[in-house]
Design an enzyme around this catalytic site. Structure first.
Site, mmCIF file in Angstrom:
data_model
loop_
_atom_site.group_PDB
_atom_site.id
_atom_site.type_symbol
_atom_site.label_atom_id
_atom_site.label_comp_id
_atom_site.label_asym_id
_atom_site.label_seq_id
_atom_site.Cartn_x
_atom_site.Cartn_y
_atom_site.Cartn_z
ATOM 1 N N ASP A 39 0.885 -1.291 -0.119
ATOM 2 C CA ASP A 39 -0.094 0.083 0.173
ATOM 3 C C ASP A 39 0.655 1.280 0.062
ATOM 4 O O ASP A 39 1.793 1.504 0.901
ATOM 5 C CB ASP A 39 -0.907 0.009 1.224
ATOM 6 C CG ASP A 39 -1.779 1.216 1.310
ATOM 7 O OD1 ASP A 39 -3.133 0.992 0.801
ATOM 8 O OD2 ASP A 39 -1.400 2.186 1.830
ATOM 9 N N TYR A 66 2.614 10.098 -0.249
ATOM 10 C CA TYR A 66 3.719 9.501 0.707
ATOM 11 C C TYR A 66 5.340 9.893 0.079
ATOM 12 O O TYR A 66 6.099 9.604 0.540
ATOM 13 C CB TYR A 66 3.600 7.875 0.798
ATOM 14 C CG TYR A 66 2.394 7.531 1.519
ATOM 15 C CD1 TYR A 66 1.525 8.226 2.090
ATOM 16 C CD2 TYR A 66 2.080 6.056 1.403
ATOM 17 C CE1 TYR A 66 0.154 7.767 2.666
ATOM 18 C CE2 TYR A 66 0.871 5.668 1.941
ATOM 19 C CZ TYR A 66 0.213 6.527 2.682
ATOM 20 O OH TYR A 66 -1.185 5.983 3.254
ATOM 21 N N LYS A 125 -3.052 5.995 -3.934
ATOM 22 C CA LYS A 125 -4.093 6.798 -3.608
ATOM 23 C C LYS A 125 -4.207 8.213 -4.398
ATOM 24 O O LYS A 125 -3.150 8.690 -4.531
ATOM 25 C CB LYS A 125 -4.274 7.156 -2.209
ATOM 26 C CG LYS A 125 -4.053 5.799 -1.429
ATOM 27 C CD LYS A 125 -4.273 5.932 0.084
ATOM 28 C CE LYS A 125 -3.748 4.715 0.846
ATOM 29 N NZ LYS A 125 -2.243 4.523 1.191
ATOM 30 N N HIS A 154 -7.998 9.482 -1.419
ATOM 31 C CA HIS A 154 -7.110 9.329 -0.079
ATOM 32 C C HIS A 154 -8.059 10.000 0.999
ATOM 33 O O HIS A 154 -7.966 9.446 2.380
ATOM 34 C CB HIS A 154 -5.871 10.245 -0.087
ATOM 35 C CG HIS A 154 -4.905 9.629 0.697
ATOM 36 N ND1 HIS A 154 -3.547 9.500 0.259
ATOM 37 C CD2 HIS A 154 -5.177 9.159 1.920
ATOM 38 C CE1 HIS A 154 -2.927 9.223 1.407
ATOM 39 N NE2 HIS A 154 -3.732 8.957 2.465
#
Ligand code: A2P
Length: 315
Positions: A43, A48, A77, A110
């Site tokens: 994931d 990120y 996401k 997200h």
């Protein structure tokens, strides 16, 4: 490896590797090690800032013959600045390009929060788009129109039951997955029941209490889940670690779970938890810890002038 059935008849590996706060320098190795050990679900997310490094780990694992692309489940996401209909497909394509993949298995909205295009985080009230100007149903509609050649499934994250109902009813398609914060301090039983009714698989993020969060995202007085006496007692009784108890609890409830680690020993330890069987008594004690307490409480979306309040965010 335990799998969970999705509404379309396919299935999701229940256990996976989370990568929020996994630095690019170490996450390639973490992904590589995880897949070698047997992880089949990875994931990540645009925000990120590690999709390229995650993709590199996946590519190395495939090149080494540890796994085929088809055996892996990869989730990423859509960030909050790409909620406009026209921005959704390019955002997926940019993620695919960074990951070095032809397709992903799951693409999630997200957060229900929309920001001006190009922004990672809001600095002023003007950086938010009002919910009326960026309807969630429009973003969800664009997600459902994405080609299955590029994402096999689409879903949401940080959505309440009411928001899942709202977008599902408006568009006529239900998210495959809702990824939310879940652990014994924040069990979200009502949300789980509602998602089960709609056949939405729920993925648990921050299952270990997200202890690695930066100070700005952490309350000084917060109780650390890994230090919870009940969790420690159950761990001792089974001769396992507290983290393993928390992972086993998440799996026993029928949720998917994605503990984050970049440490090879803990990556292995977390995978081993998929074999741990808790007793009904253990589960009841863990269920009894619920206090509705989020670690990732969303207050960072409720800054002065924001169109969001904690009530509208989670309600
Ligand atoms: P690290 O990456 O150094 O292993 P969550 O998944 O709830 O967000 O929690 C992630 C945090 O928990 C990270 O700081 C991670 O650190 C740590 N962690 C991951 N696995 C374990 C484990 N088995 N025992 C203790 N801490 C762990």
């Amino acid at each position: 490896m335990q799998t969970l059935p999705l509404a379309d008849g396919s299935s999701l590996p229940a256990f996976g590797l989370g990568t929020w706060l996994s630095e690019p320098e170490v996450v390639t190795r973490a992904v590589r090690v995880a897949i070698e050990l047997g992880y089949r679900h990875i994931d990540t997310a645009k925000i990120y800032d590690n999709e390229d490094a995650v993709g590199k780990g996946i590519a190395e694992a495939i090149a080494a013959g540890d796994v085929t692309r088809e055996e892996l489940w990869v989730t990423t996401k859509l960030w909050n600045d790409c909620h406009a209909k026209a921005d959704v497909r390019p955002a997926l394509e940019a993620s695919l390009s960074r990951l070095g993949l032809q397709y992903i298995d799951l693409y999630l909205i997200h957060w229900p929060v929309a920001l001006r295009h190009g922004l990672a985080r809001p600095k002023t009230a003007e950086d938010y788009l009002a919910p009326a100007d960026a309807p969630l149903a429009e973003t969800w509609g664009a997600m459902t129109e994405l080609s299955t050649d590029k994402t096999r499934h689409v879903g949401v994250s940080n959505f309440s039951a009411a928001k899942v109902a709202e977008v599902s009813d408006a568009v006529g398609k239900t998210p495959a997955v809702n990824q939310v914060e879940l652990h014994p301090y924040h069990a979200q039983n009502e949300l789980l029941a509602s998602m089960a009714e709609r056949k939405v698989v729920v993925t648990a993020y921050a299952p270990l209490g997200s202890s690695g969060r930066p100070p700005g995202l952490r309350r000084e007085d917060e109780t650390r889940l890994l230090e919870e006496p009940t969790v420690i007692e159950i761990a001792k009784a089974h001769e396992v670690s507290p983290a393993q108890v928390l992972i086993a609890w998440a799996l026993a409830r029928g949720t998917s779970v994605i503990p984050k680690s970049t440490n090879a020993t803990r990556i292995a330890e977390n995978l081993a938890a998929t074999k741990l069987v808790l007793t009904d008594g253990d589960r009841a004690r863990l269920d009894g810890l619920d206090r509705g307490a989020r670690y990732v409480d969303g207050s960072f979306w409720c800054t002065p002038g924001s169109p969001w309040t904690l009530e509208s965010l989670w309600g």
